[in-house]
Design an enzyme around this catalytic site. Structure first.
Site, PDB file in Angstrom:
ATOM      1  N   LYS A 159      54.472  30.273  30.908  1.00  0.00           N
ATOM      2  CA  LYS A 159      53.911  30.699  31.653  1.00  0.00           C
ATOM      3  C   LYS A 159      54.080  32.433  32.678  1.00  0.00           C
ATOM      4  O   LYS A 159      54.083  33.616  32.496  1.00  0.00           O
ATOM      5  CB  LYS A 159      52.845  30.377  32.572  1.00  0.00           C
ATOM      6  CG  LYS A 159      52.146  30.706  33.550  1.00  0.00           C
ATOM      7  CD  LYS A 159      51.027  31.093  33.258  1.00  0.00           C
ATOM      8  CE  LYS A 159      50.655  32.007  34.360  1.00  0.00           C
ATOM      9  NZ  LYS A 159      48.841  32.607  33.194  1.00  0.00           N
ATOM     10  N   CYS A 188      43.880  26.578  48.093  1.00  0.00           N
ATOM     11  CA  CYS A 188      44.720  25.752  48.968  1.00  0.00           C
ATOM     12  C   CYS A 188      44.390  24.431  48.378  1.00  0.00           C
ATOM     13  O   CYS A 188      42.555  24.313  47.864  1.00  0.00           O
ATOM     14  CB  CYS A 188      45.413  25.808  49.854  1.00  0.00           C
ATOM     15  SG  CYS A 188      45.157  27.395  50.280  1.00  0.00           S
ATOM     16  N   ASN A 226      41.177  26.794  53.433  1.00  0.00           N
ATOM     17  CA  ASN A 226      41.543  27.176  51.767  1.00  0.00           C
ATOM     18  C   ASN A 226      40.627  28.959  51.982  1.00  0.00           C
ATOM     19  O   ASN A 226      39.591  28.605  52.308  1.00  0.00           O
ATOM     20  CB  ASN A 226      40.644  26.643  50.950  1.00  0.00           C
ATOM     21  CG  ASN A 226      40.913  26.856  49.241  1.00  0.00           C
ATOM     22  OD1 ASN A 226      41.496  28.157  49.790  1.00  0.00           O
ATOM     23  ND2 ASN A 226      40.808  26.354  48.490  1.00  0.00           N
ATOM     24  N   HIS A 265      43.290  56.691  10.005  1.00  0.00           N
ATOM     25  CA  HIS A 265      44.791  57.392   9.790  1.00  0.00           C
ATOM     26  C   HIS A 265      45.982  56.117   9.642  1.00  0.00           C
ATOM     27  O   HIS A 265      47.405  55.540   9.698  1.00  0.00           O
ATOM     28  CB  HIS A 265      45.589  57.675  11.170  1.00  0.00           C
ATOM     29  CG  HIS A 265      44.954  58.826  11.431  1.00  0.00           C
ATOM     30  ND1 HIS A 265      44.895  60.308  10.758  1.00  0.00           N
ATOM     31  CD2 HIS A 265      43.716  59.359  12.293  1.00  0.00           C
ATOM     32  CE1 HIS A 265      44.485  60.940  11.626  1.00  0.00           C
ATOM     33  NE2 HIS A 265      43.529  60.375  12.327  1.00  0.00           N
ATOM     34  N   GLU A 307      47.249  35.158  20.964  1.00  0.00           N
ATOM     35  CA  GLU A 307      48.065  34.002  21.586  1.00  0.00           C
ATOM     36  C   GLU A 307      48.289  32.581  21.745  1.00  0.00           C
ATOM     37  O   GLU A 307      48.805  31.649  21.735  1.00  0.00           O
ATOM     38  CB  GLU A 307      47.774  34.531  23.385  1.00  0.00           C
ATOM     39  CG  GLU A 307      49.257  34.787  23.851  1.00  0.00           C
ATOM     40  CD  GLU A 307      48.824  35.479  24.882  1.00  0.00           C
ATOM     41  OE1 GLU A 307      49.348  34.745  25.778  1.00  0.00           O
ATOM     42  OE2 GLU A 307      47.718  35.827  25.974  1.00  0.00           O
ATOM     43  N   ARG A 361      46.673  23.418  41.368  1.00  0.00           N
ATOM     44  CA  ARG A 361      45.752  23.880  41.904  1.00  0.00           C
ATOM     45  C   ARG A 361      47.116  25.124  42.208  1.00  0.00           C
ATOM     46  O   ARG A 361      46.699  25.906  43.168  1.00  0.00           O
ATOM     47  CB  ARG A 361      45.209  23.481  42.543  1.00  0.00           C
ATOM     48  CG  ARG A 361      43.647  22.815  43.038  1.00  0.00           C
ATOM     49  CD  ARG A 361      42.929  22.238  44.968  1.00  0.00           C
ATOM     50  NE  ARG A 361      43.174  23.478  44.816  1.00  0.00           N
ATOM     51  CZ  ARG A 361      41.324  23.618  44.871  1.00  0.00           C
ATOM     52  NH1 ARG A 361      41.094  22.729  44.191  1.00  0.00           N
ATOM     53  NH2 ARG A 361      40.841  24.490  45.525  1.00  0.00           N
TER      54      ARG A 361
HETATM   55  C1  AGP Z   1      49.539  37.166  28.746  1.00  0.00           C
HETATM   56  O1  AGP Z   1      48.337  36.549  28.149  1.00  0.00           O
HETATM   57  C2  AGP Z   1      50.917  36.452  28.606  1.00  0.00           C
HETATM   58  N1  AGP Z   1      51.011  34.813  28.974  1.00  0.00           N
HETATM   59  C3  AGP Z   1      52.188  37.479  28.867  1.00  0.00           C
HETATM   60  O2  AGP Z   1      51.630  38.323  28.198  1.00  0.00           O
HETATM   61  C4  AGP Z   1      52.042  37.343  29.963  1.00  0.00           C
HETATM   62  O3  AGP Z   1      50.722  38.816  30.625  1.00  0.00           O
HETATM   63  C5  AGP Z   1      53.381  38.094  30.964  1.00  0.00           C
HETATM   64  O4  AGP Z   1      54.348  37.297  30.455  1.00  0.00           O
HETATM   65  C6  AGP Z   1      53.517  38.907  31.693  1.00  0.00           C
HETATM   66  O5  AGP Z   1      53.882  37.986  33.033  1.00  0.00           O
HETATM   67  P1  AGP Z   1      53.380  38.734  34.559  1.00  0.00           P
HETATM   68  O6  AGP Z   1      52.146  38.967  34.605  1.00  0.00           O
HETATM   69  O7  AGP Z   1      53.858  36.681  35.233  1.00  0.00           O
HETATM   70  O8  AGP Z   1      55.025  39.536  34.803  1.00  0.00           O
END
Ligand code: AGP
Length: 609
Positions: free
Chosen positions: A604, A2, A98, A505, A489, A27
């Site tokens: 995100k 927090c 916090n 394989h 990523e 944060r």
């Molecule tokens: C992971 O680095 C990615 N940002 C992405 O794969 C993420 O893990 C996925 O979208 C799942 O998100 P969540 O954990 O918020 O459900």
């Protein structure tokens, strides 16, 4: 994680406090509040949501006064609501906090037995109630606060204000930061440097187990026992943006290095070392007959899905219940066999991923029990589940998931221990060993993080490659997948994770002098087999980067680079092995100049299917 801000001086406290909290918005938070003292009375304003809501409240109902405190809450106990927002008052005492108070339930019960009533679900309110209780027994404000912090177990930082004392704010901390900004005729308290940089660059950092009396004209630091502490101020040179990242260049680097604390916070209040068990009252409350569970499905997306692949090994090892793992986007389309003897565990950092939420709805409608593992209190997925095991990683700002992943693995380990004991598959003796290994893990992660300089050098030697191959076996194969995903990523290099035994394989056709091959090689029962896979790679010119807890001349002969990790229980090796892979992906991304915290095309939280 927090945000905390306190002020005492000659200016209008509310404006300084809100501006300071706004500097801490990175944060993450879900509610906010502020309190100021005027004419012997502390007045409070609190609201759910963003700081804009608090500012609107203050425009409608302003707060006067030149001493006050404010808080932005990232919920860990109790849903986001006005009642649970800080500051919390009890009698004459107002507190912001916090961290996590590990023993709050027993403290709360003792206070209730004295007739005290509580207004919130938070652990924080116990602090204000305890201080006020002591003051009602005749202790002065400072001594009452001192006696209280000595009773609290867990990681916390608090700031306290009292109706009767307009001359000072009190601050105290254990594991979560408190910084005191030193002004002229005014002083500031904050949970992080950005909140005070507009006013001063002279700061004092409180250390664990210390209290501070902060008045207009000075700061007095003592230990919780009252021993005086001499501490020279430091001069901060960071600009505000760098300060938001704790001095790191990117949020990703900050969050990779926050992992030991995030794991500690996720374990807090849940470890029963003597009994070789873990306490998960949130699961007890489900009232489920765990021995009636005949199958467990794990479902998630992306990095969270990788945590499920590790979770399968942990759950099957400790409970002997069959476990299947599904991509959430595939789960509901494959006609899963669901029913009351099935447990679905949905893993999500954000708790808002559409595919994972849809899988939860599918399981609930078919009568299965659903448990969420989530990092955001009261998000959609925990709200739709029967129960939730929260990780306490704090807000994860960088799109690439790191501390959320390792705290998901920590949560799976805790859950497996809990279920293993519940279904009678894990005896106290073995449980004690497993618990001890988990408690020791954060310090091993801290040690592994010291490889960052070596990994930075490696990233410059291999960062130009167009492809990477990651190999791992058994419980560490998912970490090969996670290492490849991290690299993809944030550096946009094509990377694949593969079971080491599967390489011959097909993928072996990829091996040549241009291909860096990262091999996870802990000294577990499969070490000899994986070492022979590694020799197959070397014979074809592959450039091997080996991660191991057992360096040897034999390994040095075939590997171009060797990154060592500390030895650990093989069930916890995934958490250690992923750290160098996170650092490697980060360093290569920085080397290649990509947008580390906001990589192209990524979000995100993927709230669409
Ligand atoms: C992971 O680095 C990615 N940002 C992405 O794969 C993420 O893990 C996925 O979208 C799942 O998100 P969540 O954990 O918020 O459900």
């Amino acid at each position: 994680m927090c945000g905390i801000m306190g002020y005492i001086g000659e200016q209008e406290a509310s404006r300084i406090i809100v501006d300071g909290l706004r500097r801490l918005e990175y944060r993450g938070y879900d509610s906010a509040g502020i309190a100021t003292l005027v004419d012997g009375q502390v007045d409070i304003r609190r609201c759910v949501g963003k700081l804009d809501n608090l500012e609107k409240l203050l425009r409608d109902r302003p707060l006067q006064g030149a001493i006050g405190l404010g808080h932005t809450r990232w919920a860990t106990h109790g849903r986001p609501s006005e009642e649970n927002a800080h500051p919390h008052r009890a009698g004459k005492v107002v507190v912001i906090h916090n961290g996590i108070i590990e023993n709050y339930l027993e403290l709360k019960a003792a206070l209730e037995s004295k007739g005290r009533t509580f207004q919130s679900e938070t652990d924080t309110e116990v602090i204000s109630q305890l201080i006020d209780e002591r003051m009602s027994e005749g202790l002065p404000f400072l001594e009452a606060a001192r006696a209280t912090v000595k009773q609290l177990h867990g990681s916390f930082s608090i700031v306290v204000l009292c109706d009767d004392d307009k001359t000072r704010l009190l601050a105290a901390k254990t594991a979560t930061p408190i910084v005191i900004g030193l002004g002229k005729g005014e002083n500031f308290i904050a949970s992080d440097i950005p909140a005070i940089l507009d006013h001063t660059r002279e700061v004092l950092f409180l250390e664990d187990g210390e209290m501070a009396e902060v008045s207009r004209d000075g700061v007095k630091v003592t230990t919780f026992d009252g021993e005086p502490v001499e501490r020279a101020p430091k001069h901060i040179t960071w600009d505000p943006v760098t300060a938001q990242k704790g001095g790191y260049k990117h949020f990703l680097a900050k969050e990779i290095h926050e992992q030991p604390q995030a794991m500690i916070d996720t374990m807090l209040g849940r470890i029963r070392q003597e009994e070789g068990d873990v306490a998960l009252p949130e699961l007890d409350a489900l009232g489920l007959d765990w021995s009636g569970i005949k199958r467990i499905y794990l479902t998630a997306c992306g990095t969270a899905w990788h945590s499920c692949l590790v979770g399968k090994f942990l759950l099957e090892e400790m409970t002997r219940i069959p476990v299947d793992v599904d991509y959430a986007s595939e789960f509901r389309y494959r006609q899963p066999i669901l029913g009351p003897d099935v447990l679905l565990i949905a893993v999500s950092q954000s708790g808002e991923t559409a595919d994972t939420l849809a899988a939860v709805e599918e399981a609930r409608s078919a009568g299965a029990k659903v448990l969420a593992i989530c990092n955001v209190v009261d998000a959609s997925i925990p709200r739709r589940a029967n129960g939730v095991l929260y990780t306490h990683a704090g807000p994860e700002i960088s799109v690439a998931s790191t501390k959320a992943f390792t705290t998901q693995l920590t949560a799976f380990y805790l859950l497996s221990l809990y279920l293993g004991r519940q279904v009678g598959r894990l005896d106290e003796h073995r449980g004690r060993g497993l618990v001890a290994d988990l408690v020791n893990l954060p310090s091993l992660v801290q040690e592994t993080l010291t490889r960052s300089k070596q990994i930075e050098k490696i990233s410059k030697k291999y960062g130009h490659a167009s492809d990477f191959l990651y190999l791992g076996r058994g419980i560490n194969y998912p970490i090969a997948l996670e290492g490849a995903l991290k690299l993809k990523e944030i550096s946009y290099i094509h990377a694949e994770g593969y079971p080491a035994g599967e390489m011959k394989h097909g993928p072996i056709a990829l091996i040549d002098e241009q291909l860096p091959v990262v091999v996870l090689l802990p000294k577990d029962p499969m070490y000899p087999k994986t070492l022979s896979n590694l020799k197959e790679v070397e014979a074809r010119g592959g450039r091997i980067i080996a991660l191991t807890d057992a360096p040897s001349p034999e390994l040095d002969e075939v590997a171009w680079e060797v990154i060592t990790i500390p030895q650990v229980n093989h069930l916890l090796a995934p958490i250690l092995l992923v750290i160098p892979l996170q650092l490697l992906a980060y360093s290569i991304a920085v080397y290649r100049g990509s947008d580390v915290d906001q990589p192209r095309n990524l979000a995100k939280s993927v709230t669409v299917e």
